[in-house]
Design a protein around this motif. Structure first.
Motif, mmCIF file in Angstrom:
data_model
loop_
_atom_site.group_PDB
_atom_site.id
_atom_site.type_symbol
_atom_site.label_atom_id
_atom_site.label_comp_id
_atom_site.label_asym_id
_atom_site.label_seq_id
_atom_site.Cartn_x
_atom_site.Cartn_y
_atom_site.Cartn_z
ATOM 1 N N GLN A 26 0.830 -1.202 0.000
ATOM 2 C CA GLN A 26 0.000 0.000 0.000
ATOM 3 C C GLN A 26 0.867 1.255 0.000
ATOM 4 O O GLN A 26 0.645 2.169 -0.809
ATOM 5 C CB GLN A 26 -0.932 0.015 1.207
ATOM 6 N N LEU A 27 1.843 1.312 0.898
ATOM 7 C CA LEU A 27 2.705 2.490 0.979
ATOM 8 C C LEU A 27 3.514 2.687 -0.299
ATOM 9 O O LEU A 27 3.691 3.816 -0.761
ATOM 10 C CB LEU A 27 3.623 2.394 2.201
ATOM 11 N N GLU A 81 1.100 4.020 -2.962
ATOM 12 C CA GLU A 81 0.754 5.418 -2.660
ATOM 13 C C GLU A 81 1.934 6.337 -2.931
ATOM 14 O O GLU A 81 1.753 7.452 -3.439
ATOM 15 C CB GLU A 81 0.271 5.536 -1.218
ATOM 16 N N ASP A 82 3.145 5.873 -2.621
ATOM 17 C CA ASP A 82 4.335 6.663 -2.909
ATOM 18 C C ASP A 82 4.506 6.878 -4.406
ATOM 19 O O ASP A 82 5.035 7.900 -4.843
ATOM 20 C CB ASP A 82 5.571 5.981 -2.319
#
Length: 152
Positions: A35-36, A39-40
């Motif tokens: 997820q991170l 999103e990044d």
């Protein structure tokens, strides 16, 4: 006029991604990492979490209409859960063209290349397994996501 849930959505900008674990996989760190990472890279993510029942994954994809489904497993049983999941996804007309990928530790008894081929034949667009290719799974995954964003 189409109902709101079937209305056409604009398809420009970041990807809408559903990230999920499989029914038998209780690990969360891999899902948070993915997820991170996404999103990044500028994408929007709905993280369904670990131990998600197959029907819930399919219905969530119908509800959120993502541009990509990302399935992750680290317990070594992913191969067993993945085939019925992708068959259920592909059986829904709304999801027939949804790009779907799986990655992580999908088996424990060897035969990773054969498993990857079988999952691709079952309907996954890509399989990213640790230690099975020339390019590390992380780089191959980000490259795949980048190609979707470009061609969309």
């Amino acid at each position: 006029m189409k109902p709101v849930e079937w209305a056409d959505r604009p398809r420009s900008g970041p990807l809408d991604v559903v990230v999920t674990g499989l029914p038998s996989d209780a690990h969360t760190w891999n899902l948070v990492f993915i997820q991170l990472l996404l999103e990044d890279l500028g994408h929007k993510v709905v993280n369904l979490g670990p131990c998600v029942p197959q029907d819930e994954i399919v219905e969530s994809c119908c509800k959120f209409e993502p541009d990509l489904l990302v399935v992750s497993s680290v317990n070594g049983h992913g191969f067993n859960d993945a085939r019925p999941l992708i068959e259920a996804v592909r059986s829904r007309w709304e999801l027939a063209g949804l790009p779907a990928v799986i990655g992580g530790k999908l088996g424990v008894g060897g035969g990773e290349r054969e498993q990857a081929g079988e999952l691709m034949r079952a309907g996954f667009d890509a399989v990213f397994q640790d230690g099975t290719g020339d390019e590390p799974g992380f780089a191959a995954f980000t490259s795949f996501v980048g190609s979707l964003a470009v061609t969309r």
